[in-house]
Design an enzyme around this catalytic site. Structure first.
Site, PDB file in Angstrom:
ATOM      1  N   GLU A 120      38.236  37.869  42.765  1.00 20.44           N
ATOM      2  CA  GLU A 120      37.794  39.225  43.105  1.00 20.44           C
ATOM      3  C   GLU A 120      37.057  39.877  41.934  1.00 20.44           C
ATOM      4  O   GLU A 120      35.995  40.491  42.113  1.00 20.44           O
ATOM      5  CB  GLU A 120      39.000  40.062  43.527  1.00 20.44           C
ATOM      6  N   GLU A 140      45.185  35.115  49.044  1.00 26.83           N
ATOM      7  CA  GLU A 140      46.044  36.216  49.502  1.00 26.83           C
ATOM      8  C   GLU A 140      46.641  35.972  50.888  1.00 26.83           C
ATOM      9  O   GLU A 140      47.836  36.223  51.108  1.00 26.83           O
ATOM     10  CB  GLU A 140      45.247  37.522  49.485  1.00 26.83           C
TER      11      GLU A 140
END
Length: 266
Positions: A120, A140
């Site tokens: 990210e 995730e």
């Protein structure tokens, strides 16, 4: 020059090198690391002698994402930084380049794991170099979590949507060559040389007119979601004033005199 126990800051000429420094945890994000990143971006923005930034990790890893033990409520190192987070509840998003874009170009130098929150943060960088054995991925969903660092928005704008969705929905790892093949990274280099390559790119940027570099970067991001006509108009607003700067005059003189230019940001 700033830094914390989990984020070191050093200068390499006109390049500010930020190093995620928690190798025993594969540089998993901690509060001291986030505070250090936040302050590092701010330092680069405020210091006109800094012309580029390199982000890397210590100990053969880039970043393994959020410290899940902390997320589970088992505490986080660096309690003394809690006041910083309380004073600026947006600090962690700025640190992760979700809510802040540095004025100067940011080059990522990736060795080893660059997964979850690491991937990210990577999406907030401008140029990306990875070692052969580097690994990328957004894990995730495998843990019942959401990649809230911006990936559901940014990734599809940076790589083809089919690849973005596969990465987001499968949670599988991507080796460096595959990550380069889908456009997530730009260079794959031998292990142990990612930082060297990133600094080489930084040096090339540093040799250019700093006002022009910053204006070009700003224009690319500003116009990314505009129509072509709106983007071209915005480009003129950004770009035309650069031609009237001392940097532009120095560039022309240096070219005529067949010498390297000496830029002074004016």
């Amino acid at each position: 020059m700033g830094g914390t126990e989990h984020l070191t800051v050093r200068r390499e000429g006109a390049t500010l090198v930020l190093t995620l420094n928690r190798p025993e945890a594969k540089n998993a994000l901690s509060l001291p690391m986030l505070v250090g990143l936040h302050d590092g971006w701010a330092e680069a923005d405020e210091d006109d002698t800094v012309r580029s930034i390199v982000l890397t990790g210590a100990g053969g890893a880039f970043c393994a994402g959020m410290d899940l033990k902390s997320l589970a409520g088992k505490g986080m190192e660096g309690q003394r930084y809690r006041d910083r987070l309380k004073a600026d509840p947006d600090l962690h998003w700025k640190a992760m380049l979700r809510h802040h874009r540095p004025r100067k170009p940011v080059i990522a130098a990736v060795e080893g794991h660059c997964v979850a929150g690491g991937t990210e943060i990577l999406q907030g960088t401008d140029i990306r170099v990875a070692a052969e054995s580097a690994t990328f991925g957004l894990f995730e969903v495998k843990r019942g979590l959401f990649p809230i660092g911006g990936s559901t928005v940014r990734l599809q704008r940076q790589i083809p949507r089919t690849h973005a969705l596969e990465m987001l929905l499968t949670g599988r790892p991507y080796p460096a060559r595959e990550a380069a093949g889908i456009g997530l990274i730009g260079h794959v280099v031998p292990d142990g040389t990612a930082l060297t390559k990133a600094l080489e790119i930084a040096e090339r940027i540093n040799a250019c007119g700093p006002l022009a570099v910053e204006a070009v970067k700003a224009s690319v991001y500003e116009t990314a979601e505009m129509t072509e006509s709106d983007g071209l108009a915005a480009e003129l607003r950004r770009g035309w004033p650069i031609f009237d700067t001392d940097d532009a005059k120095e560039g022309a003189r240096a070219f005529a005199e067949k010498r390297p230019p000496v830029y002074k940001r004016a």
